[in-house]
Design a protein around this motif. Structure first.
Motif, PDB file in Angstrom:
ATOM      1  N   TYR A 130      23.353  46.872  39.394  1.00 20.10           N
ATOM      2  CA  TYR A 130      23.983  46.167  40.615  1.00 20.10           C
ATOM      3  C   TYR A 130      25.118  47.084  41.152  1.00 20.10           C
ATOM      4  N   PRO A 131      25.106  47.950  42.216  1.00 30.06           N
ATOM      5  CA  PRO A 131      26.328  48.738  42.701  1.00 30.06           C
ATOM      6  C   PRO A 131      27.219  47.509  43.105  1.00 30.06           C
ATOM      7  N   SER A 132      26.657  46.464  43.635  1.00 30.06           N
ATOM      8  CA  SER A 132      27.842  45.371  44.075  1.00 30.06           C
ATOM      9  C   SER A 132      28.689  44.876  43.321  1.00 30.06           C
ATOM     10  N   SER A 133      28.280  44.845  41.962  1.00 25.53           N
ATOM     11  CA  SER A 133      29.095  44.375  40.971  1.00 25.53           C
ATOM     12  C   SER A 133      30.277  45.501  40.581  1.00 25.53           C
ATOM     13  N   VAL A 134      29.804  46.618  40.836  1.00 26.47           N
ATOM     14  CA  VAL A 134      31.113  47.713  40.707  1.00 26.47           C
ATOM     15  C   VAL A 134      32.176  47.309  41.440  1.00 26.47           C
ATOM     16  N   LEU A 135      31.799  47.165  42.858  1.00 29.76           N
ATOM     17  CA  LEU A 135      32.867  46.940  43.711  1.00 29.76           C
ATOM     18  C   LEU A 135      33.685  45.368  43.423  1.00 29.76           C
ATOM     19  N   MET A 136      32.859  44.339  43.037  1.00 28.65           N
ATOM     20  CA  MET A 136      33.414  43.108  42.751  1.00 28.65           C
ATOM     21  C   MET A 136      34.499  43.299  41.615  1.00 28.65           C
ATOM     22  N   ASN A 137      33.946  44.038  40.756  1.00 28.31           N
ATOM     23  CA  ASN A 137      35.126  44.250  39.549  1.00 28.31           C
ATOM     24  C   ASN A 137      36.295  45.149  39.727  1.00 28.31           C
ATOM     25  N   ASP A 202      42.995  46.937  28.213  1.00 28.97           N
ATOM     26  CA  ASP A 202      43.717  45.472  27.976  1.00 28.97           C
ATOM     27  C   ASP A 202      42.684  44.452  28.445  1.00 28.97           C
ATOM     28  N   LYS A 203      41.817  44.889  29.192  1.00 31.12           N
ATOM     29  CA  LYS A 203      40.942  43.743  29.484  1.00 31.12           C
ATOM     30  C   LYS A 203      39.412  44.251  29.818  1.00 31.12           C
ATOM     31  N   ILE A 204      38.501  43.526  29.505  1.00 29.34           N
ATOM     32  CA  ILE A 204      36.858  43.938  29.899  1.00 29.34           C
ATOM     33  C   ILE A 204      36.405  42.974  30.855  1.00 29.34           C
ATOM     34  N   CYS A 205      35.670  43.543  31.780  1.00 37.08           N
ATOM     35  CA  CYS A 205      34.984  42.397  32.775  1.00 37.08           C
ATOM     36  C   CYS A 205      33.747  43.314  33.136  1.00 37.08           C
ATOM     37  N   GLY A 206      32.908  42.306  33.679  1.00 35.01           N
ATOM     38  CA  GLY A 206      31.485  42.898  34.174  1.00 35.01           C
ATOM     39  C   GLY A 206      30.320  42.023  33.296  1.00 35.01           C
ATOM     40  N   PRO A 207      29.070  41.952  33.966  1.00 33.59           N
ATOM     41  CA  PRO A 207      28.112  41.158  33.411  1.00 33.59           C
ATOM     42  C   PRO A 207      27.023  42.300  32.417  1.00 33.59           C
ATOM     43  N   GLY A 208      26.389  41.798  31.606  1.00 29.90           N
ATOM     44  CA  GLY A 208      25.597  42.458  30.784  1.00 29.90           C
ATOM     45  C   GLY A 208      24.407  41.568  29.984  1.00 29.90           C
ATOM     46  N   PRO A 361      34.419  37.677  49.424  1.00 33.26           N
ATOM     47  CA  PRO A 361      34.795  36.753  48.418  1.00 33.26           C
ATOM     48  C   PRO A 361      34.079  37.244  47.091  1.00 33.26           C
ATOM     49  N   ASN A 362      34.483  37.149  46.054  1.00 27.33           N
ATOM     50  CA  ASN A 362      34.021  37.819  44.886  1.00 27.33           C
ATOM     51  C   ASN A 362      32.615  37.139  44.335  1.00 27.33           C
ATOM     52  N   HIS A 363      31.530  38.137  44.090  1.00 25.55           N
ATOM     53  CA  HIS A 363      30.422  37.302  43.545  1.00 25.55           C
ATOM     54  C   HIS A 363      30.423  37.069  42.293  1.00 25.55           C
ATOM     55  N   ILE A 364      31.449  37.306  41.285  1.00 29.97           N
ATOM     56  CA  ILE A 364      31.229  36.972  40.123  1.00 29.97           C
ATOM     57  C   ILE A 364      31.746  35.764  39.766  1.00 29.97           C
ATOM     58  N   ILE A 365      31.163  34.769  39.651  1.00 29.95           N
ATOM     59  CA  ILE A 365      31.674  33.221  39.652  1.00 29.95           C
ATOM     60  C   ILE A 365      30.950  32.614  38.392  1.00 29.95           C
ATOM     61  N   SER A 374      36.810  26.547  35.882  1.00 33.13           N
ATOM     62  CA  SER A 374      37.341  27.955  36.042  1.00 33.13           C
ATOM     63  C   SER A 374      36.731  28.413  37.392  1.00 33.13           C
ATOM     64  N   SER A 375      36.927  29.620  37.907  1.00 34.35           N
ATOM     65  CA  SER A 375      37.148  30.080  39.312  1.00 34.35           C
ATOM     66  C   SER A 375      36.461  31.561  39.243  1.00 34.35           C
ATOM     67  N   PRO A 376      36.084  31.868  40.420  1.00 31.26           N
ATOM     68  CA  PRO A 376      35.447  33.145  40.568  1.00 31.26           C
ATOM     69  C   PRO A 376      36.739  34.474  40.246  1.00 31.26           C
ATOM     70  N   VAL A 377      36.107  35.591  39.830  1.00 29.94           N
ATOM     71  CA  VAL A 377      36.959  36.741  39.510  1.00 29.94           C
ATOM     72  C   VAL A 377      37.941  36.864  40.993  1.00 29.94           C
ATOM     73  N   ASP A 378      39.176  37.191  40.604  1.00 28.89           N
ATOM     74  CA  ASP A 378      39.999  37.614  41.826  1.00 28.89           C
ATOM     75  C   ASP A 378      41.182  38.383  41.337  1.00 28.89           C
ATOM     76  N   VAL A 379      42.181  38.306  42.117  1.00 23.62           N
ATOM     77  CA  VAL A 379      43.377  39.345  41.864  1.00 23.62           C
ATOM     78  C   VAL A 379      44.245  39.051  40.696  1.00 23.62           C
ATOM     79  N   ASP A 380      44.048  37.732  40.454  1.00 24.25           N
ATOM     80  CA  ASP A 380      44.773  36.993  39.143  1.00 24.25           C
ATOM     81  C   ASP A 380      44.397  37.251  37.955  1.00 24.25           C
ATOM     82  N   ASP A 381      42.943  37.613  37.955  1.00 20.03           N
ATOM     83  CA  ASP A 381      42.652  38.123  36.803  1.00 20.03           C
ATOM     84  C   ASP A 381      42.990  39.436  36.145  1.00 20.03           C
TER      85      ASP A 381
END
Length: 428
Positions: A130-137, A202-208, A361-365, A374-381
């Motif tokens: 999903y290329p869109s998830s690249v942008l969202m992360n 320091d942090k790992i994000c993204g689906p799998g 808005p972020n689609h990682i929810i 909890s909340s969608p992924v955002d800058v605070d993450d």
């Protein structure tokens, strides 16, 4: 779709934590990567992706990034850049600033905001690319000011080192230049512990898949993670005026993700329930991912029929869905009563894919009902906060005895004496 009364619908859904065999396999992979580094990483890539690599071929080159553009339509690049612009604009509004507050006694209290130094983004391959998830992360991390963003994504299985060119072009457009052709639990472990070739993050994000999810859970505490994501979910809250074709299409937009995805209509209209149920079956006939969507609808799809719209709102809040669409005559009148939902889509033209790809808005929810807390992924993450305390002599003299009282109540005499010695020397 099955139609059930609200009181007969089981709102609980088991959270998938993997089988004992899957957990044991992931623990072994993570331990091997931690202990051996690159040799274990190459071994598992050969085993699971059937791709023989050397350490020199782990990292995607700048030439490969540029070559990917030859395999991608200009219209796709235009779409990606438009989406990236919207996502960046939305997340810019989330930025926080450090602050300091000078007290009357001369003390200075505050909070310092800093970005994380290095973040790892996992991007699935194969049918879940999903290329869109690249942008969202990537974009929220960039907005937060993260200086190092590294991406991992599996090579094509069967002996090819290739990576989906759309993933590579999206990464290039987003400004990611450090990319490794690794996937699965071994990629997560490499990001967490580092190898001879890959610096730890320091942090790992993204689906799998389940192995990626279990690996993220295994390394949590060594690094931070975004979440343990479950299957996709959508709930549509609708009254009699909703367009059944729109509702059915939006339910199927999530059902086609995964056989375990959940698609639920909540309505107080029996007529709409019947029409949507029939429309889902009609639209399934021509859906390319029909088998996946049909399995999702059969196992995790439903129409929940309520007595009133108020009861429907209560059901929605108990479900705490990842995606919630409100298709009622006056959706803004209901918005304030929605307590638990990851993303809320209002009105007939706010279809869930608008949020998936383009609105901003972020689609990682949060999934599995975790939108309750909890909340969608955002800058605070992608930031960390440090408290700052500059205590003046005046403040310490005024409050020292109170601090000592609290310390001694907890049996921590050393704490109390650290204050007492200052009071004795400065109080005279």
């Amino acid at each position: 779709m099955k139609i059930v009364a609200a009181q007969d619908f089981d709102l609980r859904r088991e959270v998938e934590y993997g089988s004992p065999e899957q957990n044991a396999a992931v623990k072994q992979i993570v331990q091997d990567i931690k202990n051996e580094g690159d040799p274990a990483l190459l071994r598992y890539t050969a085993q699971f992706d059937r791709t023989e690599l050397t350490t020199e071929h782990l990292r995607v080159t700048e030439e490969e990034l540029q070559a990917a553009y030859a395999h991608v339509e200009p219209s796709f690049i235009e779409a990606i850049t438009g989406a990236a612009h919207n996502i960046r604009q939305f997340h810019q509004k989330q930025k926080r600033n450090s602050w300091m507050d000078l007290q009357p006694d001369g003390s200075l209290l505050g909070q310092i905001i800093r970005p994380l130094k290095r973040v790892g983004v996992y991007v699935p391959g194969g049918k879940a690319a999903y290329p869109s998830s690249v942008l969202m992360n990537v974009i929220p991390a960039q907005v937060a000011g993260v200086p190092e963003i590294v991406m991992v994504t599996p090579p094509a299985t069967g002996g090819s080192e290739g990576i989906d060119p759309y993933i590579l072009v999206t990464a290039a457009e987003a400004g990611v230049t450090e990319i490794y052709r690794i996937g699965g639990a071994q990629a997560i472990a490499a990001l967490a512990y580092g190898t001879e070739t890959i610096e730890p993050v320091d942090k790992i994000c993204g689906p799998g898949n389940i192995y990626v999810a279990l690996a993220k859970r295994e390394v949590y505490g060594i690094v931070d993670i975004d979440s343990i994501a479950g299957p996709s979910e959508i709930v549509v809250l609708a009254d009699e005026q909703a367009n059944p074709a729109y509702v059915a299409a939006d339910l199927l937009s999530q059902a086609e993700h995964d056989e375990m995805a959940s698609a639920i209509l909540v309505t107080d209209s029996r007529e709409l329930a019947d029409r949507v149920s029939a429309e889902v079956q009609r639209q399934l006939e021509t859906l390319p991912r029909r088998d996946i969507a049909a399995a999702s609808v059969e196992s995790y799809g439903a129409v929940i029929l309520t007595e009133t719209l108020d009861e429907g709102i209560s059901v929605v809040n108990r479900l705490a869905p990842e995606h919630l669409e409100i298709m009622v005559e006056q959706p803004m009148n209901i918005l304030g009563r929605i307590e638990n939902a990851g993303a809320i889509f209002l009105g007939p033209y706010s279809s869930e894919p608008v949020g998936d790809y383009f609105a901003g808005p972020n689609h990682i929810i949060p999934t599995n009902g975790t939108a309750r807390f909890s909340s969608p992924v955002d800058v605070d993450d992608f930031i960390k906060k440090s408290s700052m305390i500059y205590y003046s002599k005046e403040a310490l003299l005024a409050n020292g005895k109170t601090i000592m009282e609290l310390a001694r109540h907890e049996g921590l005499e050393g704490h109390a004496r650290a204050i007492e010695i200052r009071l004795e020397q400065e109080g005279s």
